[in-house]
Design a protein around this motif. Structure first.
Motif, mmCIF file in Angstrom:
data_model
loop_
_atom_site.group_PDB
_atom_site.id
_atom_site.type_symbol
_atom_site.label_atom_id
_atom_site.label_comp_id
_atom_site.label_asym_id
_atom_site.label_seq_id
_atom_site.Cartn_x
_atom_site.Cartn_y
_atom_site.Cartn_z
ATOM 1 N N VAL A 71 2.931 -0.682 -1.416
ATOM 2 C CA VAL A 71 1.891 -1.683 -1.168
ATOM 3 C C VAL A 71 1.002 -1.234 -0.017
ATOM 4 O O VAL A 71 -0.234 -1.322 -0.089
ATOM 5 C CB VAL A 71 2.537 -3.049 -0.853
ATOM 6 C CG1 VAL A 71 1.469 -4.093 -0.657
ATOM 7 C CG2 VAL A 71 3.479 -3.468 -1.954
ATOM 8 N N LEU A 72 1.634 -0.733 1.055
ATOM 9 C CA LEU A 72 0.857 -0.362 2.236
ATOM 10 C C LEU A 72 -0.032 0.837 1.961
ATOM 11 O O LEU A 72 -1.181 0.886 2.417
ATOM 12 C CB LEU A 72 1.800 -0.077 3.414
ATOM 13 C CG LEU A 72 2.514 -1.301 3.962
ATOM 14 C CD1 LEU A 72 3.379 -0.917 5.132
ATOM 15 C CD2 LEU A 72 1.528 -2.363 4.376
ATOM 16 N N VAL A 73 0.480 1.806 1.199
ATOM 17 C CA VAL A 73 -0.348 2.977 0.892
ATOM 18 C C VAL A 73 -1.521 2.563 0.012
ATOM 19 O O VAL A 73 -2.667 2.991 0.248
ATOM 20 C CB VAL A 73 0.514 4.063 0.208
ATOM 21 C CG1 VAL A 73 -0.375 5.151 -0.376
ATOM 22 C CG2 VAL A 73 1.469 4.666 1.209
ATOM 23 N N ALA A 74 -1.276 1.687 -0.977
ATOM 24 C CA ALA A 74 -2.374 1.215 -1.833
ATOM 25 C C ALA A 74 -3.404 0.478 -0.999
ATOM 26 O O ALA A 74 -4.618 0.679 -1.149
ATOM 27 C CB ALA A 74 -1.826 0.310 -2.926
ATOM 28 N N ALA B 28 -4.006 0.787 2.248
ATOM 29 C CA ALA B 28 -4.730 1.716 3.130
ATOM 30 C C ALA B 28 -5.762 2.497 2.335
ATOM 31 O O ALA B 28 -6.897 2.683 2.798
ATOM 32 C CB ALA B 28 -3.740 2.671 3.801
ATOM 33 N N ALA B 29 -5.404 2.944 1.132
ATOM 34 C CA ALA B 29 -6.350 3.708 0.310
ATOM 35 C C ALA B 29 -7.559 2.850 -0.035
ATOM 36 O O ALA B 29 -8.710 3.296 0.062
ATOM 37 C CB ALA B 29 -5.661 4.200 -0.949
ATOM 38 N N LEU B 30 -7.292 1.592 -0.404
ATOM 39 C CA LEU B 30 -8.392 0.698 -0.768
ATOM 40 C C LEU B 30 -9.295 0.445 0.438
ATOM 41 O O LEU B 30 -10.523 0.441 0.327
ATOM 42 C CB LEU B 30 -7.797 -0.610 -1.285
ATOM 43 C CG LEU B 30 -8.688 -1.489 -2.139
ATOM 44 C CD1 LEU B 30 -9.137 -0.735 -3.359
ATOM 45 C CD2 LEU B 30 -7.946 -2.736 -2.559
ATOM 46 N N PHE B 31 -8.671 0.265 1.619
ATOM 47 C CA PHE B 31 -9.463 0.025 2.830
ATOM 48 C C PHE B 31 -10.340 1.226 3.143
ATOM 49 O O PHE B 31 -11.512 1.074 3.508
ATOM 50 C CB PHE B 31 -8.535 -0.280 4.009
ATOM 51 C CG PHE B 31 -9.256 -0.781 5.214
ATOM 52 C CD1 PHE B 31 -9.457 -2.126 5.392
ATOM 53 C CD2 PHE B 31 -9.731 0.092 6.169
ATOM 54 C CE1 PHE B 31 -10.139 -2.602 6.493
ATOM 55 C CE2 PHE B 31 -10.413 -0.369 7.269
ATOM 56 C CZ PHE B 31 -10.614 -1.715 7.436
ATOM 57 N N LEU B 32 -9.784 2.442 2.978
ATOM 58 C CA LEU B 32 -10.557 3.642 3.296
ATOM 59 C C LEU B 32 -11.719 3.816 2.333
ATOM 60 O O LEU B 32 -12.815 4.221 2.739
ATOM 61 C CB LEU B 32 -9.644 4.867 3.274
ATOM 62 C CG LEU B 32 -8.684 4.930 4.459
ATOM 63 C CD1 LEU B 32 -7.709 6.065 4.282
ATOM 64 C CD2 LEU B 32 -9.455 5.105 5.748
#
Lengths: 103, 168
Positions: free
Chosen positions: A10-13, A15-19
């Motif tokens: 969840v956190l990696v998804a 972070a990717a979306l935020f970036l």
């Protein structure tokens, strides 16, 4: 773990979306695209909130996301009204050409 | 690797991919349509995280109302495709790219070192809506009512801002 989804996914998804949203907000020139990128960043924060809420076994995260979505609706209506007013004055929404406040 | 994790990962990849399509596309209407797909993927993620109510309002409010509002404004203004000219501010572009990379590195570093919460889940999550509603109308009642005032203010503000000059 939320059910069988690990929190790290969840956190990696999120972070990717935020970036992706941050890249759009920094590099695009159309005001509408920048606004859409900000919406994407807000959704990334929502995903992290729901992920942490699930991992901690509370519903506070979902409650906060509910408020964030309602505020996003208010923000979108006012932002788009500003773009409509801006387009009437300047005939463009390219942020490089909108420099009323710059010397 | 269970089915729900697989579905979550697939939906998350779809979400990030279509968000990237939104950022890359120069045509504003196609950007918004890519974002609709992205938000549907996010709704699938929310279902996999036992938040079906949030998934429903994600589809209804975000994909249904907010993005349709964007489409209305784009078609009302007839916004042209972003020109392929060279950016007049190369230094700012380079600096924002560098800042993006630094931010990405620090974000991934923080997630890998401090990502997991200190206290593990006390109870297994469930997707029921009733406890959420009970929380919303007890501990969250004041923000809920403040939000209704905020929405009214946004409505009036949007009306005043988008008004024509001669109508004032």
């Amino acid at each position: 773990m939320i059910g069988s989804v690990p929190l790290s996914d969840v956190l990696v998804a999120s972070a990717a979306l935020f970036l992706v949203g941050l890249a759009g907000a920094l590099l695009r020139r159309s005001a509408i695209s920048i606004f859409l990128s900000i919406e994407v960043m807000m959704n990334a924060a929502n995903l992290a909130l729901i992920g942490y809420g699930g991992a901690l076994g509370t519903r506070e995260g979902q409650l906060l996301v509910f408020f964030v979505i309602a505020i996003a609706a208010a923000e979108a209506s006012v932002g788009l009204a500003i773009f409509v007013a801006l387009f009437r004055h300047k005939e463009t929404i390219d942020v490089n050409k909108i420099n009323l406040l710059k010397w | 690797m269970t089915v729900s994790r697989l579905v979550f990962d697939a939906a998350a990849v779809l979400t990030v991919l279509f968000a990237a399509v939104m950022v890359i596309h120069r045509h504003p209407v196609k950007s918004v349509l890519a974002l609709v797909v992205s938000f549907f993927g996010l709704a699938v993620c929310y279902v996999m995280l036992f938040a079906p109510f949030i998934a429903a309002i994600q589809v209804i409010v975000y994909a249904g109302a907010i993005l349709v509002l964007f489409l209305f404004v784009l078609m009302l203004l007839n916004v042209p495709e972003e020109a392929r000219e060279r950016d007049p501010r190369p230094i700012q572009r380079f600096l924002s790219g560098a800042a993006l990379l630094v931010f990405a590195a620090s974000l991934l570093g923080i997630i890998s070192s401090h990502g997991a919460p200190a206290a593990p889940a006390a109870s297994s999550p469930s997707g029921e809506v009733a406890p959420l509603a009970r929380m919303l109308f007890s501990s969250g009642l004041l923000p809920f009512e403040a939000l209704s005032v905020l929405l009214l203010a946004a409505l009036v503000g949007a009306y005043v801002l988008a008004q024509r000059e001669e109508a004032k």
